[in-house]
Design an enzyme around this catalytic site. Structure first.
Site, PDB file in Angstrom:
ATOM      1  N   GLU A 108      -3.628  -6.277  -2.505  1.00 22.30           N
ATOM      2  CA  GLU A 108      -2.828  -4.973  -1.879  1.00 22.30           C
ATOM      3  C   GLU A 108      -3.426  -3.852  -2.615  1.00 22.30           C
ATOM      4  O   GLU A 108      -3.835  -3.931  -3.821  1.00 22.30           O
ATOM      5  CB  GLU A 108      -1.306  -5.422  -2.482  1.00 22.30           C
ATOM      6  CG  GLU A 108      -0.224  -5.339  -1.419  1.00 22.30           C
ATOM      7  CD  GLU A 108      -0.032  -4.520  -0.613  1.00 22.30           C
ATOM      8  OE1 GLU A 108      -0.913  -3.475  -0.267  1.00 22.30           O
ATOM      9  OE2 GLU A 108       1.167  -4.147  -0.035  1.00 22.30           O
ATOM     10  N   ASP A 109      -3.201  -2.844  -2.153  1.00 23.86           N
ATOM     11  CA  ASP A 109      -3.454  -1.568  -2.561  1.00 23.86           C
ATOM     12  C   ASP A 109      -2.475  -1.125  -3.720  1.00 23.86           C
ATOM     13  O   ASP A 109      -3.040  -0.692  -4.828  1.00 23.86           O
ATOM     14  CB  ASP A 109      -3.677  -0.308  -1.595  1.00 23.86           C
ATOM     15  CG  ASP A 109      -2.479  -0.423  -0.580  1.00 23.86           C
ATOM     16  OD1 ASP A 109      -1.489  -1.170  -0.542  1.00 23.86           O
ATOM     17  OD2 ASP A 109      -2.452   0.445   0.304  1.00 23.86           O
ATOM     18  N   ASP A 112       4.919  -1.020  -4.584  1.00 25.72           N
ATOM     19  CA  ASP A 112       5.982  -0.043  -4.808  1.00 25.72           C
ATOM     20  C   ASP A 112       7.079  -0.451  -5.084  1.00 25.72           C
ATOM     21  O   ASP A 112       7.780  -0.915  -6.187  1.00 25.72           O
ATOM     22  CB  ASP A 112       5.916   0.898  -3.423  1.00 25.72           C
ATOM     23  CG  ASP A 112       6.845   2.417  -3.600  1.00 25.72           C
ATOM     24  OD1 ASP A 112       7.140   2.667  -4.974  1.00 25.72           O
ATOM     25  OD2 ASP A 112       6.971   3.036  -2.829  1.00 25.72           O
ATOM     26  N   PHE A 161       3.943   9.733  -5.600  1.00 25.76           N
ATOM     27  CA  PHE A 161       3.296   9.635  -4.253  1.00 25.76           C
ATOM     28  C   PHE A 161       1.796   9.863  -4.469  1.00 25.76           C
ATOM     29  O   PHE A 161       1.101  11.032  -5.100  1.00 25.76           O
ATOM     30  CB  PHE A 161       3.738  10.497  -3.203  1.00 25.76           C
ATOM     31  CG  PHE A 161       3.236  10.124  -1.821  1.00 25.76           C
ATOM     32  CD1 PHE A 161       3.775   8.680  -1.482  1.00 25.76           C
ATOM     33  CD2 PHE A 161       2.182  10.630  -1.078  1.00 25.76           C
ATOM     34  CE1 PHE A 161       3.284   8.285   0.067  1.00 25.76           C
ATOM     35  CE2 PHE A 161       1.863  10.062   0.097  1.00 25.76           C
ATOM     36  CZ  PHE A 161       2.221   9.085   0.493  1.00 25.76           C
ATOM     37  N   ARG A 174      -6.983   8.392   3.701  1.00 22.27           N
ATOM     38  CA  ARG A 174      -7.566   6.881   3.307  1.00 22.27           C
ATOM     39  C   ARG A 174      -8.858   6.936   3.022  1.00 22.27           C
ATOM     40  O   ARG A 174      -9.362   6.126   2.229  1.00 22.27           O
ATOM     41  CB  ARG A 174      -7.302   5.955   4.434  1.00 22.27           C
ATOM     42  CG  ARG A 174      -5.848   5.656   4.802  1.00 22.27           C
ATOM     43  CD  ARG A 174      -5.554   4.633   5.848  1.00 22.27           C
ATOM     44  NE  ARG A 174      -4.605   4.279   6.440  1.00 22.27           N
ATOM     45  CZ  ARG A 174      -3.593   3.562   6.087  1.00 22.27           C
ATOM     46  NH1 ARG A 174      -3.360   3.369   4.961  1.00 22.27           N
ATOM     47  NH2 ARG A 174      -2.370   3.531   6.789  1.00 22.27           N
TER      48      ARG A 174
HETATM   49  P1  IMP Z   1       6.259  -1.725  -1.043  1.00 25.20           P
HETATM   50  O1  IMP Z   1       6.621  -2.693  -0.043  1.00 25.20           O
HETATM   51  O2  IMP Z   1       7.572  -0.739  -1.216  1.00 25.20           O
HETATM   52  O3  IMP Z   1       5.939  -2.449  -2.194  1.00 25.20           O
HETATM   53  O4  IMP Z   1       5.228  -0.562  -0.784  1.00 25.20           O
HETATM   54  C1  IMP Z   1       3.833  -0.801  -0.417  1.00 25.20           C
HETATM   55  C2  IMP Z   1       3.350  -0.251   0.514  1.00 25.20           C
HETATM   56  O5  IMP Z   1       3.676   1.141   0.734  1.00 25.20           O
HETATM   57  C3  IMP Z   1       1.913   0.015   0.436  1.00 25.20           C
HETATM   58  O6  IMP Z   1       1.082  -1.194   0.788  1.00 25.20           O
HETATM   59  C4  IMP Z   1       1.308   1.325   0.866  1.00 25.20           C
HETATM   60  O7  IMP Z   1       1.104   1.055   1.840  1.00 25.20           O
HETATM   61  C5  IMP Z   1       2.691   2.078   0.871  1.00 25.20           C
HETATM   62  N1  IMP Z   1       2.922   3.025  -0.368  1.00 25.20           N
HETATM   63  C6  IMP Z   1       3.633   3.068  -1.633  1.00 25.20           C
HETATM   64  N2  IMP Z   1       3.510   3.778  -2.385  1.00 25.20           N
HETATM   65  C7  IMP Z   1       2.504   4.682  -1.848  1.00 25.20           C
HETATM   66  C8  IMP Z   1       2.086   5.775  -2.439  1.00 25.20           C
HETATM   67  O8  IMP Z   1       2.204   6.521  -3.238  1.00 25.20           O
HETATM   68  N3  IMP Z   1       1.142   6.259  -1.329  1.00 25.20           N
HETATM   69  C9  IMP Z   1       0.658   5.885  -0.070  1.00 25.20           C
HETATM   70  N4  IMP Z   1       1.301   4.809   0.248  1.00 25.20           N
HETATM   71  C10 IMP Z   1       2.337   4.059  -0.361  1.00 25.20           C
HETATM   72 MG    MG Z   2      -0.332  -0.960   2.199  1.00 28.87          MG
END
Ligand code: IMP
Ligand code: MG
Length: 184
Positions: A108-109, A112, A161, A174
């Protein structure tokens, strides 16, 4: 427009400033690659990237994996183009690989809330893999809402963010090779 030589990126009235340089990111990925290669040297793991965000990290991580491995991708879509996650995920592209009895490493990148990882882990576990681990370049520990186990973490960052190195703001930025954070 890609404007990496500048110290900041303006998106309307919002200002993004450098957080992790290309050098810092690459150095950490070398360490992660070594650690994972060592741990999986007797196995044939499948690295599973979550598109779109992980494409750059996946590519650089793979260049630092020095054992035999396979790769595959999931594509998820989280609705909307805003800075705050919608709290919903949808599967847009499934895996091609047969993952039963295989050793899997989800790539994963950024983690969050943890929803995406939770969703993907549950889908994967239904196919009875031999093992599942998760590697993420970034983790925002303060914003975790779901119980997820992350095995390898590139950097822990504050609940702010970020864009660049695969991460988007309304699908843009990106392509930046370093990571910028929204300055408040
Ligand atoms: P989660 O499902 O809430 O853990 O969020 C994960 C996804 O939300 C990541 O794979 C990103 O695509 C996006 N995301 C979460 N935080 C950021 C951020 O700070 N910048 C850009 N994309 C984010
Ligand atoms: Mg993502």
């Amino acid at each position: 427009m890609k404007s990496e030589n500048k110290d900041e990126i303006l998106v309307g009235t919002e200002k993004f400033v450098p957080m992790l340089s290309q050098e810092t990111i690459q150095k950490r990925i070398e360490e992660l690659g070594k650690e994972i290669s060592e741990e999986y040297k007797t196995k044939l793991p499948i690295f599973i990237g979550i598109l779109n965000g992980s494409f750059m990290f996946m590519s650089d991580l793979m260049k630092n994996i020095n054992i035999n491995c396979e790769i595959d991708f999931f594509k998820l879509s989280s609705y909307g183009d805003e800075k705050i996650s919608s709290g919903r995920v949808k599967l847009v592209k499934d895996l091609n690989a047969d993952i039963t009895d295989r050793h899997l490493i989800i790539v994963e990148d950024i983690v969050d809330s943890g929803l995406s990882i939770k969703y993907v882990s549950e889908m994967i576990l239904a196919h009875n893999p031999a093992s599942v681990k998760v590697v993420t370049l970034l983790l925002k520990p303060e914003s975790l809402k779901y119980e997820v186990k992350i095995d390898y973490i590139g950097f822990q960052i504050p609940n702010k963010f970020v864009i660049g190195y695969g991460l988007d703001y309304a699908q843009k930025y990106r392509n930046l090779s370093s990571i910028y954070v929204l300055s408040e």
